[in-house]
Scaffold this motif. Structure first.
Motif, mmCIF file in Angstrom:
data_model
loop_
_atom_site.group_PDB
_atom_site.id
_atom_site.type_symbol
_atom_site.label_atom_id
_atom_site.label_comp_id
_atom_site.label_asym_id
_atom_site.label_seq_id
_atom_site.Cartn_x
_atom_site.Cartn_y
_atom_site.Cartn_z
ATOM 1 N N ASP A 41 44.133 128.307 10.334
ATOM 2 C CA ASP A 41 43.840 128.668 11.723
ATOM 3 C C ASP A 41 42.342 128.861 11.862
ATOM 4 O OD1 ASP A 41 46.670 130.702 12.672
ATOM 5 O OD2 ASP A 41 46.379 128.564 12.478
ATOM 6 N N HIS B 224 40.337 130.922 13.870
ATOM 7 C CA HIS B 224 40.244 132.000 14.839
ATOM 8 C C HIS B 224 38.819 132.515 14.959
ATOM 9 C CE1 HIS B 224 44.349 132.869 15.914
ATOM 10 N NE2 HIS B 224 44.667 132.485 14.698
ATOM 11 N N ASP B 225 38.431 132.713 16.174
ATOM 12 C CA ASP B 225 37.194 133.444 16.421
ATOM 13 C C ASP B 225 37.578 134.807 16.927
ATOM 14 O OD1 ASP B 225 35.613 131.293 15.761
ATOM 15 O OD2 ASP B 225 35.814 130.451 17.772
ATOM 16 N N GLU B 226 36.724 135.773 16.675
ATOM 17 C CA GLU B 226 37.038 137.118 17.115
ATOM 18 C C GLU B 226 37.178 137.144 18.630
ATOM 19 O OE1 GLU B 226 34.843 141.294 16.609
ATOM 20 O OE2 GLU B 226 35.371 140.237 14.798
ATOM 21 N N GLY B 227 38.235 137.770 19.075
ATOM 22 C CA GLY B 227 38.454 137.889 20.506
ATOM 23 C C GLY B 227 39.107 136.683 21.130
ATOM 24 N N ASP B 228 39.340 135.676 20.321
ATOM 25 C CA ASP B 228 39.962 134.473 20.848
ATOM 26 C C ASP B 228 41.459 134.679 20.916
ATOM 27 O OD1 ASP B 228 40.752 132.034 21.552
ATOM 28 O OD2 ASP B 228 40.133 131.026 19.716
ATOM 29 N N GLY B 229 42.032 134.544 22.082
ATOM 30 C CA GLY B 229 43.453 134.773 22.225
ATOM 31 C C GLY B 229 44.294 133.537 22.033
ATOM 32 N N GLU B 230 43.689 132.411 21.802
ATOM 33 C CA GLU B 230 44.455 131.174 21.760
ATOM 34 C C GLU B 230 44.620 130.699 20.328
ATOM 35 O OE1 GLU B 230 45.558 129.975 24.647
ATOM 36 O OE2 GLU B 230 44.544 131.592 25.683
ATOM 37 N N ASP B 231 45.837 130.585 19.900
ATOM 38 C CA ASP B 231 46.107 129.943 18.615
ATOM 39 C C ASP B 231 45.968 128.444 18.792
ATOM 40 O OD1 ASP B 231 48.642 132.113 17.233
ATOM 41 O OD2 ASP B 231 46.488 132.282 17.395
ATOM 42 N N ASP B 232 45.643 127.778 17.692
ATOM 43 C CA ASP B 232 45.338 126.356 17.777
ATOM 44 C C ASP B 232 46.457 125.533 18.412
ATOM 45 O OD1 ASP B 232 43.520 126.269 14.660
ATOM 46 O OD2 ASP B 232 42.969 126.879 16.662
ATOM 47 N N ASP B 233 47.694 125.812 17.997
ATOM 48 C CA ASP B 233 48.767 124.951 18.476
ATOM 49 C C ASP B 233 49.693 125.675 19.440
ATOM 50 O OD1 ASP B 233 49.975 126.689 16.825
ATOM 51 O OD2 ASP B 233 51.111 125.203 15.688
ATOM 52 N N GLU B 234 49.191 126.706 20.070
ATOM 53 C CA GLU B 234 50.090 127.526 20.861
ATOM 54 C C GLU B 234 50.610 126.819 22.098
ATOM 55 O OE1 GLU B 234 49.014 131.489 21.566
ATOM 56 O OE2 GLU B 234 49.542 131.970 19.528
ATOM 57 N N VAL C 63 45.841 134.794 32.329
ATOM 58 C CA VAL C 63 45.047 135.673 31.457
ATOM 59 C C VAL C 63 43.612 135.656 31.938
ATOM 60 C CG1 VAL C 63 44.254 136.099 29.093
ATOM 61 C CG2 VAL C 63 46.574 135.259 29.489
ATOM 62 N N ASN C 64 43.092 136.840 32.209
ATOM 63 C CA ASN C 64 41.709 136.932 32.709
ATOM 64 C C ASN C 64 40.787 137.499 31.630
ATOM 65 O OD1 ASN C 64 42.546 136.154 35.371
ATOM 66 N ND2 ASN C 64 43.373 138.219 35.577
ATOM 67 N N HIS D 67 46.811 135.869 8.960
ATOM 68 C CA HIS D 67 46.829 134.418 9.167
ATOM 69 C C HIS D 67 46.313 133.684 7.947
ATOM 70 C CE1 HIS D 67 47.810 134.248 13.444
ATOM 71 N NE2 HIS D 67 47.061 135.315 13.584
#
Lengths: 120, 156
Positions: free
Chosen positions: A74, A76-86, A119-120, A69
């Motif tokens: 972007d 990103h934080d580790e473990g974060d599954g959400e992209d900023d503009d997703e 997503v859990n 990336h």
């Protein structure tokens, strides 16, 4: 005498016509290199990483199959599954998100029902 | 008038048969704690001949990264029309994603195989991380992934 002047005039005009564009082109490229060096020096001073527009560095792609990336702004934080503009609809380069349009008619889906995701 | 009724009856029959030939299927994917950013996942199906049949889901919306889902990308050329309406966010490490789709009955017990390609930022790409035949008997059976996916199962 007139003939000598005519030859001198013609040769001077020829040199000027050929030489001036060449000289200005060389001078321009030196200026570009200079401004590029200045920009690199400035970025070093400020601690920012320089971005050279137009430098096609595909080295990362060739050196291994890794998703990068970098230089993308972007956050990103580790473990974060959400992209900023997703979740943003209308991304011109990306696909339409689920729920915004019906699934593709590829014969795999029984109906046009929107998929449900959790997503859990 | 008769023609209209006949047409209505035909379209109703076709619609009902279409509904009857599909069922909701839940795909459950649990990721390992691999210590990286969210994973891009391409879930797609190949037919009995091994040819790409279509996509079921794309986790991750930035198309510039799709080339790292290499088997899917090779099959589709990265064509985002393949995943319009079936795309969501990438999935974080250790998270579980459940997708419920209305899938055609014809996909089951007919030689179709469900595949998952995975890619994570700054980590190795993992094409064909999961490859599982779609069968009625295989429902709810957990399958382990190779690199990023702890387990995957589909339920009907």
């Amino acid at each position: 005498m007139k003939r000598t002047f005519a030859i001198l005039f013609a040769s001077t005009a020829l040199v000027a016509a050929i030489g001036l564009p060449a000289w200005s082109a060389m001078h321009g490229s030196v200026q570009f290199e200079g401004s590029r060096d200045a920009a690199l020096a400035a970025s070093r001073d400020s601690g920012a990483s320089p971005v050279l527009v137009g430098d096609h560095d595909d080295g990362d792609r060739r050196h291994g199959r890794r998703l990068r990336h970098g230089g993308d702004d972007d956050d990103h934080d580790e473990g974060d599954g959400e992209d900023d503009d997703e979740s943003r609809p209308g991304n011109s380069s990306g696909p339409a998100p689920a729920g915004s349009v019906a699934p593709p008619q590829n014969g795999l889906f029984g109906s046009g029902a929107a998929p449900k995701v959790q997503v859990n | 008038m008769r023609t209209i009724f006949a047409a209505l009856a035909l379209t109703t029959a076709l619609t009902l048969s279409g509904i009857a030939m599909a069922k909701p299927v839940t795909l459950t994917t649990t990721l390992k704690n691999y210590g990286g950013n969210g994973a891009y996942l391409a879930i797609y199906v190949t037919d009995p001949k091994g040819a790409y049949a279509g996509s079921l889901w794309m986790a991750g919306t930035k198309s510039k990264y799709y080339e790292h889902l290499s088997d899917w990308y090779r099959a589709t050329g990265g064509n985002t029309a393949e995943i319009n309406g079936i795309t969501g966010a990438s999935v974080g490490a250790g998270r579980q994603m459940e997708i419920t789709l209305d899938l055609a009955d014809a996909l089951f017990d007919a030689g179709y195989i469900l595949h998952i390609d995975a890619a994570v930022e700054d980590m190795r790409d993992s094409p064909n991380e999961i490859a599982v035949p779609l069968t009625a008997g295989g429902a709810s059976q957990s399958v382990q992934g190779r690199r990023y996916i702890a387990n995957f199962s589909y339920g009907m």
